[in-house]
Write a protein that holds these residues in place. Sequence first.
Motif, PDB file in Angstrom:
ATOM      1  N   ARG A  53       1.005  -1.083  -0.040  1.00  0.00           N
ATOM      2  CA  ARG A  53       0.229  -0.075   0.039  1.00  0.00           C
ATOM      3  C   ARG A  53       0.800   1.196   0.017  1.00  0.00           C
ATOM      4  NH1 ARG A  53      -5.300   1.662   1.483  1.00  0.00           N
ATOM      5  NH2 ARG A  53      -5.154   3.857   1.045  1.00  0.00           N
ATOM      6  N   ALA A  54       2.016   1.236   0.786  1.00  0.00           N
ATOM      7  CA  ALA A  54       2.893   2.602   0.772  1.00  0.00           C
ATOM      8  C   ALA A  54       3.334   2.737  -0.532  1.00  0.00           C
ATOM      9  CB  ALA A  54       3.726   2.332   1.746  1.00  0.00           C
ATOM     10  N   ARG A  55       3.839   1.504  -1.044  1.00  0.00           N
ATOM     11  CA  ARG A  55       4.468   1.777  -2.485  1.00  0.00           C
ATOM     12  C   ARG A  55       3.484   2.330  -3.372  1.00  0.00           C
ATOM     13  NH1 ARG A  55       4.921  -3.712  -3.956  1.00  0.00           N
ATOM     14  NH2 ARG A  55       6.963  -3.730  -2.652  1.00  0.00           N
ATOM     15  N   ALA A  56       2.256   1.814  -3.386  1.00  0.00           N
ATOM     16  CA  ALA A  56       1.255   2.659  -4.247  1.00  0.00           C
ATOM     17  C   ALA A  56       1.075   4.069  -4.093  1.00  0.00           C
ATOM     18  CB  ALA A  56       0.004   1.553  -4.428  1.00  0.00           C
ATOM     19  N   ASP A  57       1.164   4.499  -2.840  1.00  0.00           N
ATOM     20  CA  ASP A  57       0.761   5.824  -2.317  1.00  0.00           C
ATOM     21  C   ASP A  57       1.980   6.639  -2.642  1.00  0.00           C
ATOM     22  OD1 ASP A  57      -1.819   5.148  -1.203  1.00  0.00           O
ATOM     23  OD2 ASP A  57      -0.945   5.135   0.715  1.00  0.00           O
ATOM     24  N   ALA A  92       7.455  -0.011  -9.573  1.00  0.00           N
ATOM     25  CA  ALA A  92       6.449   1.045  -9.386  1.00  0.00           C
ATOM     26  C   ALA A  92       6.780   2.423  -9.315  1.00  0.00           C
ATOM     27  CB  ALA A  92       5.940   0.524  -7.915  1.00  0.00           C
ATOM     28  N   LEU A  93       8.118   2.798  -8.938  1.00  0.00           N
ATOM     29  CA  LEU A  93       8.443   3.983  -8.776  1.00  0.00           C
ATOM     30  C   LEU A  93       8.865   4.591 -10.084  1.00  0.00           C
ATOM     31  CD1 LEU A  93      10.344   3.531  -5.360  1.00  0.00           C
ATOM     32  CD2 LEU A  93       7.927   4.652  -5.765  1.00  0.00           C
ATOM     33  N   MET A  94       9.051   3.989 -11.197  1.00  0.00           N
ATOM     34  CA  MET A  94       9.344   4.623 -12.371  1.00  0.00           C
ATOM     35  C   MET A  94       8.543   5.451 -12.820  1.00  0.00           C
ATOM     36  SD  MET A  94      12.031   4.993 -14.260  1.00  0.00           S
ATOM     37  CE  MET A  94      13.148   3.720 -13.244  1.00  0.00           C
ATOM     38  N   GLN A  95       8.378   6.781 -12.040  1.00  0.00           N
ATOM     39  CA  GLN A  95       7.285   7.674 -12.608  1.00  0.00           C
ATOM     40  C   GLN A  95       7.953   9.160 -12.955  1.00  0.00           C
ATOM     41  OE1 GLN A  95       4.120   7.118 -12.431  1.00  0.00           O
ATOM     42  NE2 GLN A  95       4.084   5.361 -11.344  1.00  0.00           N
TER      43      GLN A  95
END
Length: 298
Positions: A53-57, A92-95
């Motif tokens: 959940r923290a990763r998605a947030d 997930a963090l490749m934003q």
Amino acid sequence: MFSPPPAATLRGFRSKLFVPGARPELFDKALGGAADALSFDLEDAVLPEAKQRARADVAAALARAAALRQRPLVIVRVNAPGTPWFEDDLRALMQPGLDWINLPKAESAADVLHAAKLLGDLEAAANRATPVGLLVNIESATALARAADIGAAHPRVTGLQLGLADLYEPLGIARHDGANVHATLHALRMAAAAVGVPAYDGAYPDIADLDGFRAEAQMARRLGFAGKSCVHPRQVALANEVFSASADELAWAERVVAAAGQAAAEGRGVVVLDGRMIDAPFVQRARHLLQASRGVTP
């Protein structure tokens, strides 16, 4: 092939504020705060059952950060290599809003190379033009002994950061003994200098002890560190103050560079300024101060 960004685009930080990844209600306020950099934390600040959940947030916060006209340097401390969460964190963090990954528990150059390879693959898949930097934590006796090799492992490394709690507690080293801290800061600074990357001081855990925070930050700056981590917003202004060159320092640096330029034009390698002999090391330091004041990593 990896191509690092030009030096003029590099950013460092005087202050880096930790933001727990499990506290999304803090994210937007932190993005608008006074810290030069934010470090969203998916590692120690998040229990195993809350990691997904923290990763998605945090990933959602990165997307919001990318849309801001002005924002701090955005860093995420991921879970350590070898944990079940590490590779999923990177994916997930490749934003667009991600600037650096903070790599914890690195023990060798191989850990850095592994992370760099994964980031390169993810950037290629996302058609990302700007590479993600790697701020590498030095948190064990083994890592400190290998710090220069770790710092030189890949051009993505944007700095080495000291983690005193992880380093000292297992070894029974007193954290608030200034002699201990000075020795460790000095060792890391020399390793970082040997390979040409900045050194960043870690966190000071006593939130109420602002005098202690200031004293430790001042010690780090005297040793040539570029900035310090903060665990509470009240520490941010102190870090910004300590790691900023004063008006007098900048004025002196301008005079040194100007005098050195005049001496070079006249065929002299050494100049005397206000009764002090100024040669190449002093000129280099003056140029670094001026570059840092303009937001360029020396």
